[in-house]
Write a protein that holds these residues in place. Sequence first.
Motif, PDB file in Angstrom:
ATOM      1  N   ARG A  76       0.842  -1.183  -0.067  1.00  0.00           N
ATOM      2  CA  ARG A  76      -0.040   0.013   0.130  1.00  0.00           C
ATOM      3  C   ARG A  76       0.957   1.089  -0.012  1.00  0.00           C
ATOM      4  O   ARG A  76       0.467   2.108   0.875  1.00  0.00           O
ATOM      5  CB  ARG A  76      -1.105  -0.084   0.966  1.00  0.00           C
ATOM      6  CG  ARG A  76      -1.999  -1.212   1.189  1.00  0.00           C
ATOM      7  CD  ARG A  76      -2.761  -1.351   2.722  1.00  0.00           C
ATOM      8  NE  ARG A  76      -1.878  -1.082   3.617  1.00  0.00           N
ATOM      9  CZ  ARG A  76      -1.335  -2.409   4.301  1.00  0.00           C
ATOM     10  NH1 ARG A  76      -1.634  -3.597   3.482  1.00  0.00           N
ATOM     11  NH2 ARG A  76      -0.482  -2.323   5.376  1.00  0.00           N
ATOM     12  N   THR A  77       1.804   1.315  -0.832  1.00  0.00           N
ATOM     13  CA  THR A  77       2.768   2.516  -0.848  1.00  0.00           C
ATOM     14  C   THR A  77       3.008   3.038  -2.304  1.00  0.00           C
ATOM     15  O   THR A  77       2.873   2.149  -3.333  1.00  0.00           O
ATOM     16  CB  THR A  77       4.079   1.806  -0.473  1.00  0.00           C
ATOM     17  OG1 THR A  77       3.971   1.415   0.945  1.00  0.00           O
ATOM     18  CG2 THR A  77       5.196   2.832  -0.464  1.00  0.00           C
ATOM     19  N   PRO A  78       2.914   4.352  -2.545  1.00  0.00           N
ATOM     20  CA  PRO A  78       3.047   4.796  -3.853  1.00  0.00           C
ATOM     21  C   PRO A  78       4.293   4.465  -4.459  1.00  0.00           C
ATOM     22  O   PRO A  78       5.405   4.349  -3.467  1.00  0.00           O
ATOM     23  CB  PRO A  78       2.915   6.418  -3.576  1.00  0.00           C
ATOM     24  CG  PRO A  78       2.223   6.481  -2.309  1.00  0.00           C
ATOM     25  CD  PRO A  78       2.508   5.290  -1.307  1.00  0.00           C
ATOM     26  N   PHE A  79       4.625   4.265  -5.715  1.00  0.00           N
ATOM     27  CA  PHE A  79       5.761   4.195  -6.208  1.00  0.00           C
ATOM     28  C   PHE A  79       5.909   4.842  -7.534  1.00  0.00           C
ATOM     29  O   PHE A  79       4.923   5.006  -8.139  1.00  0.00           O
ATOM     30  CB  PHE A  79       5.928   2.540  -6.525  1.00  0.00           C
ATOM     31  CG  PHE A  79       5.147   1.913  -7.367  1.00  0.00           C
ATOM     32  CD1 PHE A  79       5.306   1.741  -8.731  1.00  0.00           C
ATOM     33  CD2 PHE A  79       4.010   1.145  -7.027  1.00  0.00           C
ATOM     34  CE1 PHE A  79       4.525   1.331  -9.650  1.00  0.00           C
ATOM     35  CE2 PHE A  79       3.181   0.494  -7.809  1.00  0.00           C
ATOM     36  CZ  PHE A  79       3.312   0.570  -9.295  1.00  0.00           C
ATOM     37  N   GLN A  80       7.316   4.811  -7.991  1.00  0.00           N
ATOM     38  CA  GLN A  80       7.518   5.244  -9.360  1.00  0.00           C
ATOM     39  C   GLN A  80       8.256   4.068  -9.947  1.00  0.00           C
ATOM     40  O   GLN A  80       8.930   3.218  -9.449  1.00  0.00           O
ATOM     41  CB  GLN A  80       8.450   6.666  -9.486  1.00  0.00           C
ATOM     42  CG  GLN A  80       8.991   6.780 -10.950  1.00  0.00           C
ATOM     43  CD  GLN A  80       9.396   8.140 -11.120  1.00  0.00           C
ATOM     44  OE1 GLN A  80       8.785   9.208 -10.646  1.00  0.00           O
ATOM     45  NE2 GLN A  80      10.669   8.253 -11.022  1.00  0.00           N
ATOM     46  N   PRO A  98       0.025  -3.137  -4.130  1.00  0.00           N
ATOM     47  CA  PRO A  98      -0.853  -3.953  -3.459  1.00  0.00           C
ATOM     48  C   PRO A  98      -0.704  -4.190  -1.893  1.00  0.00           C
ATOM     49  O   PRO A  98       0.440  -4.103  -1.529  1.00  0.00           O
ATOM     50  CB  PRO A  98      -1.067  -5.207  -4.177  1.00  0.00           C
ATOM     51  CG  PRO A  98       0.573  -5.308  -4.485  1.00  0.00           C
ATOM     52  CD  PRO A  98       1.031  -4.244  -4.921  1.00  0.00           C
ATOM     53  N   SER A  99      -1.891  -4.414  -1.372  1.00  0.00           N
ATOM     54  CA  SER A  99      -1.901  -4.766   0.052  1.00  0.00           C
ATOM     55  C   SER A  99      -1.415  -6.209   0.251  1.00  0.00           C
ATOM     56  O   SER A  99      -1.425  -6.726   1.501  1.00  0.00           O
ATOM     57  CB  SER A  99      -3.283  -4.541   0.497  1.00  0.00           C
ATOM     58  OG  SER A  99      -4.291  -5.096  -0.061  1.00  0.00           O
ATOM     59  N   ALA A 100      -1.578  -7.196  -0.708  1.00  0.00           N
ATOM     60  CA  ALA A 100      -1.410  -8.415  -0.795  1.00  0.00           C
ATOM     61  C   ALA A 100      -0.674  -9.031  -1.957  1.00  0.00           C
ATOM     62  O   ALA A 100      -0.546  -8.152  -2.983  1.00  0.00           O
ATOM     63  CB  ALA A 100      -2.237  -9.431  -0.642  1.00  0.00           C
ATOM     64  N   ASN A 101       0.249  -9.909  -1.982  1.00  0.00           N
ATOM     65  CA  ASN A 101       0.797 -10.423  -3.368  1.00  0.00           C
ATOM     66  C   ASN A 101      -0.104 -10.208  -4.413  1.00  0.00           C
ATOM     67  O   ASN A 101      -1.321 -10.703  -4.416  1.00  0.00           O
ATOM     68  CB  ASN A 101       1.323 -11.797  -3.216  1.00  0.00           C
ATOM     69  CG  ASN A 101       2.226 -11.883  -2.232  1.00  0.00           C
ATOM     70  OD1 ASN A 101       3.075 -10.941  -1.875  1.00  0.00           O
ATOM     71  ND2 ASN A 101       2.395 -13.229  -1.679  1.00  0.00           N
ATOM     72  N   GLY A 102       0.377  -9.842  -5.667  1.00  0.00           N
ATOM     73  CA  GLY A 102      -0.678  -9.434  -6.575  1.00  0.00           C
ATOM     74  C   GLY A 102      -0.169  -9.278  -7.965  1.00  0.00           C
ATOM     75  O   GLY A 102       1.383  -9.201  -8.164  1.00  0.00           O
TER      76      GLY A 102
END
Length: 225
Positions: A76-80, A98-102
């Motif tokens: 649940r973290t913004p990324f570039q 994502p909050s879980a593997n995805g």
Amino acid sequence: MLLTSLLLACGTERGVRPGADSVSYGGWVYLGPPSSEVVFGDGTVTFEPTGVEPVEATQLYEGYPGYWVAEALPPRTPFQLRLEGEGAYPTVWAGDTPSANGTWLSGALFAAEYAYIDDLLVTFAPPAPAAPVGALADGAIHVWGLPNDGTAWDCADVRVQGRTPVCYLFDEAGAATLVTDGPFDWFFAFDLAPGEIVLDAGSGPIESWTAREGDLVMAFWLEPA
């Protein structure tokens, strides 16, 4: 905010479970728009989550070039996301882990293939008397944007790095018309300065990227705040 229907985490966990300390995130990356069906398999795919060290994705599965997986990402973290490799200009995306593997949906991510992007920038460059668009190969920085629903946007209100973009509206036959206000389907911002690029849809910033010379920034799948 970033629309998650295409850069979506299709979680492998079911039901209510404790939050993960780290997650894996993977999917197909194409060389140019996915209609080409040519995958991006020779290069680097680097996640740069906010507040932590970059994470290099790898092609984990033998026989599946172009399918990249990043492990040990914060949830649940913004990324570039930076794509660099053979046959493509450096390409920068943004999203959220994502909050879980995805996985992200097939077709959501692609690299800026040389020939396709060169033709695109010539076709959609601003008309005269605007100055010619700089070449990515010479270090120019451009943004190519595609909102999720262009009818919710007004080109007159949009700013990219404080500047009004070039907007196009497509008709049912696929012909593009340059528009300066009202709804649109695509937008471009050309010859930007290196560093932070902020997209404001008219009611405040909705996404940002950090661009280097020669980058093509992909402002796709977005909704206004």
